[in-house]
Design an enzyme around this catalytic site. Structure first.
Site, PDB file in Angstrom:
ATOM      1  N   PRO A  46       2.191 -11.005   7.836  1.00 22.79           N
ATOM      2  CA  PRO A  46       3.271 -10.686   6.734  1.00 22.79           C
ATOM      3  C   PRO A  46       2.747  -9.210   5.607  1.00 22.79           C
ATOM      4  O   PRO A  46       1.533  -9.096   5.348  1.00 22.79           O
ATOM      5  CB  PRO A  46       2.854 -11.545   5.616  1.00 22.79           C
ATOM      6  CG  PRO A  46       1.879 -12.494   6.206  1.00 22.79           C
ATOM      7  CD  PRO A  46       1.563 -12.054   7.436  1.00 22.79           C
ATOM      8  N   ASN A  47       3.588  -8.603   5.450  1.00 24.71           N
ATOM      9  CA  ASN A  47       3.843  -7.356   4.454  1.00 24.71           C
ATOM     10  C   ASN A  47       3.350  -6.239   5.326  1.00 24.71           C
ATOM     11  O   ASN A  47       3.281  -5.091   4.683  1.00 24.71           O
ATOM     12  CB  ASN A  47       2.917  -7.859   3.287  1.00 24.71           C
ATOM     13  CG  ASN A  47       3.526  -8.870   2.532  1.00 24.71           C
ATOM     14  OD1 ASN A  47       4.744  -8.830   2.076  1.00 24.71           O
ATOM     15  ND2 ASN A  47       2.690  -9.964   2.376  1.00 24.71           N
ATOM     16  N   ARG A 100       3.128   0.560   0.890  1.00 22.35           N
ATOM     17  CA  ARG A 100       2.090  -0.695   0.307  1.00 22.35           C
ATOM     18  C   ARG A 100       0.597  -0.010  -0.005  1.00 22.35           C
ATOM     19  O   ARG A 100      -0.029   0.005   0.847  1.00 22.35           O
ATOM     20  CB  ARG A 100       2.185  -1.854   1.406  1.00 22.35           C
ATOM     21  CG  ARG A 100       1.359  -2.895   0.845  1.00 22.35           C
ATOM     22  CD  ARG A 100       0.933  -4.022   1.978  1.00 22.35           C
ATOM     23  NE  ARG A 100       0.458  -4.993   1.383  1.00 22.35           N
ATOM     24  CZ  ARG A 100      -0.311  -5.872   2.388  1.00 22.35           C
ATOM     25  NH1 ARG A 100      -0.291  -5.784   3.430  1.00 22.35           N
ATOM     26  NH2 ARG A 100      -1.096  -7.040   1.790  1.00 22.35           N
ATOM     27  N   TYR A 135      -4.528   0.597   2.168  1.00 27.58           N
ATOM     28  CA  TYR A 135      -4.176   0.592   3.451  1.00 27.58           C
ATOM     29  C   TYR A 135      -3.726   1.764   3.988  1.00 27.58           C
ATOM     30  O   TYR A 135      -3.573   1.824   5.473  1.00 27.58           O
ATOM     31  CB  TYR A 135      -2.927  -0.350   3.531  1.00 27.58           C
ATOM     32  CG  TYR A 135      -3.154  -1.774   3.007  1.00 27.58           C
ATOM     33  CD1 TYR A 135      -3.927  -2.629   3.911  1.00 27.58           C
ATOM     34  CD2 TYR A 135      -2.382  -2.292   1.878  1.00 27.58           C
ATOM     35  CE1 TYR A 135      -4.205  -3.954   3.391  1.00 27.58           C
ATOM     36  CE2 TYR A 135      -3.088  -3.600   1.407  1.00 27.58           C
ATOM     37  CZ  TYR A 135      -3.649  -4.452   1.983  1.00 27.58           C
ATOM     38  OH  TYR A 135      -3.798  -5.810   1.615  1.00 27.58           O
ATOM     39  N   ASN A 139      -3.820  -8.725  13.516  1.00 25.01           N
ATOM     40  CA  ASN A 139      -4.109  -8.411  12.084  1.00 25.01           C
ATOM     41  C   ASN A 139      -3.194  -9.560  11.326  1.00 25.01           C
ATOM     42  O   ASN A 139      -1.963  -9.297  11.237  1.00 25.01           O
ATOM     43  CB  ASN A 139      -3.662  -7.052  11.485  1.00 25.01           C
ATOM     44  CG  ASN A 139      -3.992  -7.017  10.208  1.00 25.01           C
ATOM     45  OD1 ASN A 139      -4.361  -8.096   9.327  1.00 25.01           O
ATOM     46  ND2 ASN A 139      -3.998  -5.803   9.557  1.00 25.01           N
ATOM     47  N   ALA A 188      -2.184 -11.945   5.167  1.00 23.62           N
ATOM     48  CA  ALA A 188      -2.638 -13.230   4.271  1.00 23.62           C
ATOM     49  C   ALA A 188      -2.889 -14.382   4.925  1.00 23.62           C
ATOM     50  O   ALA A 188      -3.688 -15.131   4.393  1.00 23.62           O
ATOM     51  CB  ALA A 188      -1.725 -13.024   3.156  1.00 23.62           C
ATOM     52  N   GLU A 205      -9.498 -10.465  16.026  1.00 27.93           N
ATOM     53  CA  GLU A 205      -8.916 -10.438  15.007  1.00 27.93           C
ATOM     54  C   GLU A 205      -9.539  -8.988  14.043  1.00 27.93           C
ATOM     55  O   GLU A 205     -10.637  -8.468  14.106  1.00 27.93           O
ATOM     56  CB  GLU A 205      -9.907 -11.455  13.776  1.00 27.93           C
ATOM     57  CG  GLU A 205      -9.225 -11.509  12.406  1.00 27.93           C
ATOM     58  CD  GLU A 205     -10.258 -12.322  11.571  1.00 27.93           C
ATOM     59  OE1 GLU A 205     -10.785 -13.093  12.163  1.00 27.93           O
ATOM     60  OE2 GLU A 205     -10.132 -12.376  10.359  1.00 27.93           O
ATOM     61  N   HIS A 237      -8.550  -5.996  10.645  1.00 27.28           N
ATOM     62  CA  HIS A 237      -8.200  -5.830   9.239  1.00 27.28           C
ATOM     63  C   HIS A 237      -8.257  -4.369   8.782  1.00 27.28           C
ATOM     64  O   HIS A 237      -9.273  -3.722   9.278  1.00 27.28           O
ATOM     65  CB  HIS A 237      -9.062  -6.622   8.378  1.00 27.28           C
ATOM     66  CG  HIS A 237      -8.907  -8.076   8.407  1.00 27.28           C
ATOM     67  ND1 HIS A 237      -7.892  -8.871   8.132  1.00 27.28           N
ATOM     68  CD2 HIS A 237      -9.722  -9.008   8.917  1.00 27.28           C
ATOM     69  CE1 HIS A 237      -8.068 -10.096   8.337  1.00 27.28           C
ATOM     70  NE2 HIS A 237      -9.105 -10.122   8.966  1.00 27.28           N
ATOM     71  N   ARG A 242     -13.385  -7.248  -1.247  1.00 21.71           N
ATOM     72  CA  ARG A 242     -12.176  -7.523  -2.002  1.00 21.71           C
ATOM     73  C   ARG A 242     -12.124  -8.807  -2.790  1.00 21.71           C
ATOM     74  O   ARG A 242     -13.026  -9.368  -3.064  1.00 21.71           O
ATOM     75  CB  ARG A 242     -10.776  -7.337  -1.253  1.00 21.71           C
ATOM     76  CG  ARG A 242     -10.768  -5.983  -0.594  1.00 21.71           C
ATOM     77  CD  ARG A 242      -9.464  -5.851   0.301  1.00 21.71           C
ATOM     78  NE  ARG A 242      -8.333  -5.935  -0.449  1.00 21.71           N
ATOM     79  CZ  ARG A 242      -7.127  -5.797  -0.083  1.00 21.71           C
ATOM     80  NH1 ARG A 242      -6.958  -5.769   1.168  1.00 21.71           N
ATOM     81  NH2 ARG A 242      -6.094  -5.962  -0.921  1.00 21.71           N
TER      82      ARG A 242
HETATM   83  C1  DQA Z   1      -5.271  -7.309   5.549  1.00 23.58           C
HETATM   84  C2  DQA Z   1      -6.537  -7.917   4.791  1.00 23.58           C
HETATM   85  C3  DQA Z   1      -5.627  -9.226   4.116  1.00 23.58           C
HETATM   86  O1  DQA Z   1      -6.510  -9.720   3.017  1.00 23.58           O
HETATM   87  C4  DQA Z   1      -4.276  -9.039   3.588  1.00 23.58           C
HETATM   88  O2  DQA Z   1      -3.775 -10.110   3.025  1.00 23.58           O
HETATM   89  C5  DQA Z   1      -3.279  -7.890   4.325  1.00 23.58           C
HETATM   90  C6  DQA Z   1      -3.965  -6.976   5.187  1.00 23.58           C
HETATM   91  C7  DQA Z   1      -5.943  -6.083   6.159  1.00 23.58           C
HETATM   92  O3  DQA Z   1      -5.458  -5.401   7.216  1.00 23.58           O
HETATM   93  O4  DQA Z   1      -6.821  -5.545   5.368  1.00 23.58           O
HETATM   94  O5  DQA Z   1      -2.295  -8.111   4.125  1.00 23.58           O
HETATM   95  O6  DQA Z   1      -5.401  -8.091   6.890  1.00 23.58           O
END
Ligand code: DQA
Length: 146
Positions: free
Chosen positions: A10-11, A18, A23, A74, A77, A101, A103, A110
């Site tokens: 998501p997002n 964003r 990011y 990825n 959240a 996995e 990020h 964070r």
């Molecule tokens: C994320 C890190 C997560 O905590 C966050 O909710 C994201 C992006 C990252 O790529 O750094 O949406 O996965």
């Protein structure tokens, strides 16, 4: 040619606009193009998808198992609380497939709630904090194990 599913939670469809200070400025389309390029350099076909929907992400893990696809994920959240996604990821690695996995940021630097990953315990490996290079290094890792 081995297929690797690059699945984004998501997002991440909002990448580019964003919180670019965290990011970066690459959009999801940019990330997809990079992953396809990096994959092809290893003889891997990268299938890149993004969803805001937990159930869809779970179904994609099932699809990967059934099709024999490795996964770069990825989880965004969902990383921090989705036991359903964790259980689906466990099916991927139990099938002998690689699940990386990844990020863009380093969640450990964070907020406290980001310090927990319910996915890491069933992942083949974890790469975080390197921006789009996290995807590149994950594809390198898949290629080395595929
Ligand atoms: C994320 C890190 C997560 O905590 C966050 O909710 C994201 C992006 C990252 O790529 O750094 O949406 O996965």
């Amino acid at each position: 040619m081995s297929i690797v599913l690059v699945a984004n939670g998501p997002n991440l469809g909002r990448l580019g606009s964003r919180e670019p200070e965290k990011y970066g400025t690459a959009t999801m389309d940019d990330v997809a193009a990079l992953c396809m390029q990096w994959g092809s350099e290893h003889g891997l076909e990268a299938v890149v998808r993004q969803t805001d929907d937990e159930a869809e992400l779970v179904r994609w893990m099932h699809e990967a198992v059934d099709a024999g696809w490795h996964v770069v994920l990825n989880p965004a959240a969902f990383t921090h609380y989705s036991y359903a996604l964790r259980d689906a990821c466990a099916l991927v690695t139990a099938a002998g497939l690689v699940l990386m996995e990844i990020h863009l940021t380093n969640p450990h630097t964070r907020e406290e709630f980001r310090h927990t990953s319910v996915i890491s315990g069933v992942a083949t490996g974890v790469i975080a904090g390197l921006g789009t290079d996290s995807y590149r290094l994950a594809l390198d890792a898949v290629a080395a194990r595929a």
